[in-house]
Enzyme design. Structure first.
Site, short mmCIF file in Angstrom:
data_model
loop_
_atom_site.label_atom_id
_atom_site.label_comp_id
_atom_site.label_asym_id
_atom_site.label_seq_id
_atom_site.Cartn_x
_atom_site.Cartn_y
_atom_site.Cartn_z
N LYS A 109 0.79 -1.24 -0.02
CA LYS A 109 -0.07 0.20 0.03
C LYS A 109 0.74 1.29 -0.06
O LYS A 109 0.33 2.15 -0.66
CB LYS A 109 -0.97 -0.03 1.18
CG LYS A 109 -1.93 -1.10 1.05
CD LYS A 109 -3.00 -1.07 1.81
CE LYS A 109 -4.48 -2.03 1.54
NZ LYS A 109 -4.01 -3.49 1.71
C1 LIG Z 1 -4.45 -4.37 1.11
C2 LIG Z 1 -3.76 -5.62 0.88
C3 LIG Z 1 -4.08 -6.68 -0.14
C4 LIG Z 1 -5.34 -6.65 -0.90
O1 LIG Z 1 -5.12 -5.59 -1.91
P1 LIG Z 1 -6.47 -5.05 -2.55
O2 LIG Z 1 -6.17 -4.01 -3.35
O3 LIG Z 1 -7.56 -4.65 -1.45
O4 LIG Z 1 -7.18 -6.12 -3.46
C5 LIG Z 1 -3.19 -7.95 -0.13
N1 LIG Z 1 -2.13 -7.97 0.63
C6 LIG Z 1 -1.87 -6.97 1.50
C7 LIG Z 1 -0.47 -7.29 2.43
C8 LIG Z 1 -2.58 -5.92 1.66
O5 LIG Z 1 -2.10 -5.03 2.58
#
Ligand SMILES: *Cc1c(COP(=O)(O)O)cnc(C)c1O
Length: 492
Positions: free
Chosen positions: A130
């Site tokens: 993120k």
């Molecule tokens: C947020 C997240 C996801 C999922 O991603 P999306 O964009 O919501 O599909 C997967 N793995 C980790 C470690 C995350 O923080």
């Protein structure tokens, strides 16, 4: 570049066009839909060839300028250059190059170009992917607010990754404060320490006596008070934010270009998925002309998306039906970005899209399988967009973490393990399969300990994070008290 809402009345779409800067600070469109470009900018083979030589920051600039046409190019170049530096993405493994920002690692190489490759997206400050988008968002927000001489108070609830990524992106930024609620004593010690050790005066950590849903309900209650929201300039940074999605498009290009030597070569991606934000960016890259073969959505036990890509039925779950798993950032009951893909699938028909998502509210889902009584037959078009899927369980994660450590000598986190498990089911001869690494193992140490009998290695600087002084307040789930706290701390 103009943006349209997936639910716009056909007349409204033409009469009120939106630019990138208009939608940057917002979330949903006023009609309840999600924003998408009116048409996707296309990338030529010559451009792809030229981009092979670029640094990550330069590539980000080239892609973003196609979407953010109302930001002066020199400003955009400065913003991407400031965001994608090896100082920000310094948590690369010892044998990786931090300057690559999202380094690739070949795990397996077979006959005639069949390969399994890992793309590290989690080397930023909070050790999860993120950061890739949120760090850019922090710089874009600061820039946009300064231009308007405005302020923004970001208000949200988190059970882990999103809240910390937002805080690390917004810390110290002028014109921005972050009020982040989390369930008191419910996050891991590591995640709590990551957030609460921030001492920046513009970061407010609020531990709510209750569970995540109590914190989430308070965010909804405050956000529903439109007068309060306007007076105190309340905003969000959730995964439907368009700028977050577009920032994620960049690493699909980067992964493709780093894994290939010519644009004739095909690459597939497997994406550990929750709210469909990450893989939606892959879909957009493919629509722009990047030669992506398959996009594989990997889910955990919360298999809303896997069910859709197998059957054409989208069925959201109730909170009691949502499993708490060892890949918690994929524990979702509905996929908030999925509407962007459904809009595409129904031929960009916003009336259809609105009706389908109204049915999600009234009937808990819709069915595009084409079977008698279904809501349509567009499921048959899914393969045209390259989508495949698979799911994984706790036992699969533990086994995959162990196998990857044995076979390739690296320790992966639980979400990435879901990805590798599913990717192996979709490997094809002659195609490179890139699995996106969405977090580093240190963040989810409990399962690493279970799988390997030893702790995950922590990047430099994280060794004693739990011992750092923490700054947070504890509050009861009381909306009036919450509003008073925000009012007192914004000086508005
Ligand atoms: C947020 C997240 C996801 C999922 O991603 P999306 O964009 O919501 O599909 C997967 N793995 C980790 C470690 C995350 O923080």
């Amino acid at each position: 570049m103009q943006y349209v809402s997936t639910r716009a009345a056909q007349s409204a779409a033409a009469s009120s066009p939106h630019q990138f800067s208009d939608i940057l600070l917002g979330g949903l469109a006023s009609d309840g839909g999600l924003f998408l470009p009116a048409t996707y900018p296309q990338v030529t083979g010559a451009e792809l060839d030229a981009w092979r030589k670029l640094s990550y920051a330069e590539l980000a600039f080239e892609i973003l300028k196609k979407f953010a046409t109302d930001i002066p190019e020199a400003d955009l170049r400065a913003l991407t250059a400031k965001t994608y530096t090896q100082e920000v993405y310094k948590n690369a493994r010892k044998d990786e190059s931090a300057a690559d920002i999202t380094p690739l690692r070949v795990l397996e190489e077979g006959e005639n170009g069949t390969r399994l490759v890992l793309q590290a997206l989690s080397n930023g400050p909070t050790l999860a992917f993120k950061d890739m988008a949120m760090q850019l968002l922090g710089n874009l927000f600061e820039y946009a607010l300064a231009r308007q001489n405005a302020e923004l108070n970001i208000f949200g609830a988190t059970s882990g990754d999103t809240g910390s990524a937002a805080e690390y992106a917004m810390r110290g930024k002028k014109g921005i404060r972050v009020f982040m609620l989390s369930p008191h004593k419910k996050m891991s010690a590591f995640q709590t320490a990551q957030m609460f050790s921030l001492q920046d005066p513009n970061i407010f950590n609020i531990a709510i006596e209750g569970v995540f849903d109590d914190a989430q309900d308070m965010v909804k209650a405050v956000s529903n008070d439109l007068a309060f929201k306007a007076k105190y300039k309340i905003g969000t940074v959730n995964s439907i934010n368009w700028a977050r999605v577009v920032a994620q498009v960049v690493y699909y290009f980067r992964g493709y270009l780093a894994a290939t030597t010519s644009n004739e070569q095909k690459v597939s991606f497997t994406v550990p998925s929750g709210n469909f934000g990450n893989i939606c960016a892959g879909h957009i890259a493919r629509m722009m002309g990047l030669p992506i073969d398959k996009l594989v959505a990997a889910t955990n036990e919360n298999d809303v998306l896997d069910e859709f890509f197998r059957t054409g039925v989208y069925r959201v779950r109730k909170s009691a039906e949502t499993y708490h798993t060892s890949s918690p950032s994929m524990d979702i009951s509905k996929a908030s970005n999925f509407e962007r893909f459904v809009y595409e699938l129904v031929g960009r028909d916003s009336d259809r899209t609105r009706a389908l998502f109204q049915k999600v509210e009234t009937h808990g889902g819709f069915d595009l399988s084409g079977k008698p009584g279904s809501d349509g037959d567009e499921f048959k078009l899914v393969s045209k967009y390259g989508f495949k899927s698979g799911k994984s369980t706790h036992a699969d994660r533990v086994n995959t973490i162990r196998d990857v450590a044995d076979d390739y000598g690296i320790v992966i986190d639980t979400h990435t393990a879901d990805g590798i498990k599913v990717a192996k089911e979709h490997m094809e001869p002659g195609v490179t399969m890139i699995v996106l690494e969405t977090a580093l193992a240190a963040k989810f140490n409990e399962t690493i300990l279970e799988a390997l009998g030893e702790d995950a290695e922590r990047p430099d600087g994280f060794e004693n994070i739990e011992d750092l002084p923490q700054k947070f307040v504890v509050m009861k789930p009381d909306v009036a008290a919450m509003k008073a706290y925000i009012a007192a701390n914004t000086g508005l």
